[in-house]
Design an enzyme around this catalytic site. Structure first.
Site, short mmCIF file in Angstrom:
data_model
loop_
_atom_site.label_atom_id
_atom_site.label_comp_id
_atom_site.label_asym_id
_atom_site.label_seq_id
_atom_site.Cartn_x
_atom_site.Cartn_y
_atom_site.Cartn_z
N LYS A 24 18.77 10.59 8.98
CA LYS A 24 18.39 11.99 9.16
C LYS A 24 16.87 12.13 9.14
CE LYS A 24 18.23 14.91 5.40
NZ LYS A 24 16.98 15.67 5.37
N ASN A 25 16.25 11.51 8.12
CA ASN A 25 14.81 11.72 7.93
C ASN A 25 13.97 11.06 9.02
OD1 ASN A 25 15.37 13.26 5.76
ND2 ASN A 25 14.80 11.73 4.21
N ARG A 98 12.78 22.72 5.82
CA ARG A 98 11.35 22.47 5.67
C ARG A 98 10.82 21.46 6.68
NH1 ARG A 98 8.30 23.14 1.49
NH2 ARG A 98 7.40 21.15 2.08
N CYS A 122 10.96 24.80 -2.58
CA CYS A 122 12.40 24.72 -2.49
C CYS A 122 12.92 24.32 -3.85
CB CYS A 122 12.84 23.75 -1.39
SG CYS A 122 12.55 22.05 -1.80
N ARG A 127 6.67 21.62 -3.28
CA ARG A 127 6.57 20.94 -1.99
C ARG A 127 5.46 21.52 -1.12
NH1 ARG A 127 12.45 19.06 0.08
NH2 ARG A 127 11.21 17.45 1.07
N ASP A 313 15.60 10.08 -3.29
CA ASP A 313 16.85 10.52 -2.68
C ASP A 313 18.07 9.75 -3.18
OD1 ASP A 313 15.61 12.51 -1.27
OD2 ASP A 313 15.56 11.45 0.64
N VAL A 335 8.47 11.85 -8.02
CA VAL A 335 8.12 12.33 -6.67
C VAL A 335 8.20 13.85 -6.57
CG1 VAL A 335 8.66 12.17 -4.21
CG2 VAL A 335 8.82 10.13 -5.66
N ARG A 405 24.28 19.08 5.72
CA ARG A 405 22.92 18.95 6.27
C ARG A 405 22.59 17.50 6.57
NH1 ARG A 405 18.53 20.56 2.50
NH2 ARG A 405 17.50 19.44 4.17
C1 UD1 Z 1 10.51 13.32 2.71
C2 UD1 Z 1 12.01 13.36 2.90
C3 UD1 Z 1 12.72 13.54 1.57
C4 UD1 Z 1 12.25 12.49 0.60
C5 UD1 Z 1 10.73 12.48 0.51
C6 UD1 Z 1 10.17 11.38 -0.40
C7 UD1 Z 1 12.32 14.36 5.10
C8 UD1 Z 1 12.87 15.51 5.87
N1 UD1 Z 1 12.38 14.45 3.77
O1 UD1 Z 1 10.13 14.61 2.24
O2 UD1 Z 1 14.12 13.41 1.78
O3 UD1 Z 1 12.79 12.81 -0.67
O4 UD1 Z 1 10.16 12.31 1.81
O5 UD1 Z 1 10.59 10.15 0.03
O6 UD1 Z 1 11.86 13.37 5.65
N2 UD1 Z 1 3.12 16.83 -1.53
C9 UD1 Z 1 2.01 17.60 -1.80
N3 UD1 Z 1 1.22 17.99 -0.75
C10 UD1 Z 1 1.53 17.65 0.54
C11 UD1 Z 1 2.67 16.87 0.80
C12 UD1 Z 1 3.46 16.47 -0.26
O7 UD1 Z 1 1.70 17.92 -2.93
O8 UD1 Z 1 0.77 18.05 1.45
C13 UD1 Z 1 3.97 16.39 -2.65
C14 UD1 Z 1 5.36 17.04 -2.58
O9 UD1 Z 1 5.34 18.34 -3.19
C15 UD1 Z 1 6.18 16.04 -3.36
C16 UD1 Z 1 5.53 14.70 -2.99
O10 UD1 Z 1 4.22 15.01 -2.53
O11 UD1 Z 1 6.06 16.25 -4.74
C17 UD1 Z 1 6.28 13.91 -1.93
O12 UD1 Z 1 6.39 14.64 -0.76
P1 UD1 Z 1 6.58 13.97 0.67
O13 UD1 Z 1 6.54 12.47 0.58
O14 UD1 Z 1 5.64 14.65 1.61
O15 UD1 Z 1 8.07 14.36 0.99
P2 UD1 Z 1 8.62 15.08 2.25
O16 UD1 Z 1 7.96 14.54 3.49
O17 UD1 Z 1 8.60 16.57 2.00
#
Ligand code: UD1
Length: 440
Positions: A24-25, A98, A122, A127, A313, A335, A405
């Site tokens: 999915k991701n 998202r 969320c 996030r 995850d 995370v 989802r």
């Molecule tokens: C993606 C995956 C999700 C997985 C995660 C971590 C998708 C759709 N989702 O989510 O399933 O759990 O990677 O492997 O691919 N953060 C910030 N600022 C930013 C970006 C991130 O503070 O600009 C923080 C987030 O709040 C979170 C952490 O960094 O605490 C990790 O986020 P990120 O790796 O970006 O996860 P996603 O891409 O949202």
């Protein structure tokens, strides 16, 4: 109308072989990447799940046409971006999912503009997207906030830059990659996310004519090319390591043997190591993993971390295993700041879990009891169904739209492994009795 629930009858085991779908991701971002080239991209191994439908809608709103192949070809998605004539992604879609924010990078790359609703927080945490924005700003993008929307403009085009991420964010790395492939000059993304899905995205971008090097390492280098030189491509989505890890947890929970196919063991190194620590025998083949267990589960210590660390995850699935292990386990979530809501649902089934800040102390050895429970997110939902399979009696899992989802035909796959599980409408008897009374 009442929403469907999943009903599970417990004291059961899972054995046999199951094939995982495409990730999915990964697929979500591959669909977004297709914006960059005009014409039809053909994406194989795309899972049939509701998040993909939302992402398809995001592209359709932009003016693309998206359709799945016919019977026997449902896992192929045809994405034609030739007629994209808008760069606006509405709130209704971003608030549903998202990951819609991943169109930001490719829209800026193709049009120099994007107008995307701001994603809120969320259930699993705030996030934020600050790293996406800071990274894109260093490539020459200017942002402003306009009534809940993010307006992005690269007035003087995109230029390469050296970007260091504060944290190896998956989403930020992807957005930066998709914009930098058409930035003038060289971009270096340091402290980049190393997830297999990042490599998959880079492979697709390269197949479109981009020049991305070292994806999968912490330092990714991108030599920009002209956007007009990018062309549509055909690409196969990598297997879903999280779906694989979910089924492996199910095998470990009930003893197995259970084999997952369609996944490289290298993508699940830490999860496999933890299964072995917990007393499971794990056999690896190039494209499959088998788990079995004859002894009681050992307690474990787990910290979630960016890849190749233990994936957040899979945290819920291993919390369930820890609840059934003999002794005290410690699970630390690094995370997302609020990803323990699942513990309260598992406690309804008899688990003994103490949450202290971002640590969970799991006192194992409890026999779980079937109970009515609710999915708090998609991984939690899938795990509650697994919990129902070993619990005593009947478990009724609500809010299964979360599971839909991200898990294709979860119930069907579990049934093929021997589970007694079905989708049903709740209150069946209640509605019948109301009808009968009114008919009297
Ligand atoms: C993606 C995956 C999700 C997985 C995660 C971590 C998708 C759709 N989702 O989510 O399933 O759990 O990677 O492997 O691919 N953060 C910030 N600022 C930013 C970006 C991130 O503070 O600009 C923080 C987030 O709040 C979170 C952490 O960094 O605490 C990790 O986020 P990120 O790796 O970006 O996860 P996603 O891409 O949202």
């Amino acid at each position: 109308m009442a929403k469907e629930i999943i009903v599970v009858h417990g004291n059961n085991t899972l054995t046999g072989t199951v094939e995982v779908a495409g990730a999915k991701n990964s697929a979500l971002k591959l669909i977004a990447a297709s914006i960059l080239a005009q014409g039809e991209c053909v994406l194989h191994n795309v899972p049939v799940i509701s998040d993909i439908e939302v992402m398809s809608e995001v592209l359709e709103v932009l003016g693309a046409t998206v359709h799945r192949g016919g019977e026997g070809d449902e896992h192929t998605l045809y994405v034609d971006t030739a007629n994209i004539d808008s760069y606006e992604t509405p709130y209704e879609l971003v608030s549903k999912m998202r990951a819609s924010i991943s169109v930001l990078g490719p829209l800026i790359g193709r049009f120099g503009n994007a107008y995307v609703a701001m994603p809120g927080g969320c259930q699993i945490g705030a996030r934020k997207i600050d790293m996406h924005l800071r990274g894109l700003e260093s490539l020459g993008v200017e942002f402003s906030i306009d009534h809940g929307y993010l307006r992005a403009e690269a007035k003087n085009g995109l230029h390469g830059a050296h970007v260091v991420l504060d944290f190896p964010s998956v989403g930020a790395t992807e957005n930066l990659l998709m914009a930098s492939v058409v930035a003038e000059g060289t971009t270096v993304i340091a402290n980049a996310a190393r997830e297999p899905e990042i490599m998959d995205l880079a492979d697709m971008l390269n197949a479109m004519g981009a020049n991305v090097k070292d994806a999968g390492s912490s330092i990714i280098t991108v030599e920009g090319v002209e956007v007009s030189s990018l062309h549509p491509c055909e690409h196969r989505t990598v297997g879903d390591r999280i779906e694989a890890g979910t089924f492996l947890a199910g095998g470990a929970l009930t003893g197995g043997p259970l084999t997952v196919k369609g996944i490289k063991p290298d993508y699940l190194r830490m999860a496999i190591a933890k299964l072995r620590e917990m007393g499971c025998v794990v056999d690896e083949a190039p494209d499959s993993i088998t788990v079995k267990r004859t002894e009681p589960l050992n307690p474990v210590e787990i910290q979630t971390l960016p890849h190749p660390g233990f994936p957040t995850d899979l945290q819920a699935q291993f919390m369930l295993l820890a609840s059934c292990a003999k002794g005290m386990s410690v699970i630390t979530e690094n995370v997302f700041e609020n990803r323990f809501m699942f513990a309260a649902e598992l406690a309804r089934m008899g688990a003994d879990i103490l949450i202290e800040d971002h640590h969970a102390l799991v006192r194992g050895g409890r026999k779980l009891q079937g109970a009515p429970v609710s999915s708090t997110d998609l991984r939690a939902g899938a795990t509650l169904v697994l919990a129902g399979i070993v619990a005593e009696g009947e478990t009724r899992v609500h809010k299964i739209n979360h599971i839909d989802r991200g898990y294709e035909d979860y119930v069907g796959k579990l049934r093929s492994l021997g589970a007694d599980v079905s989708r049903e409408f709740p209150y069946k008897n209640y509605r019948t009795s109301v009808r009968l009374r009114s008919e009297e």
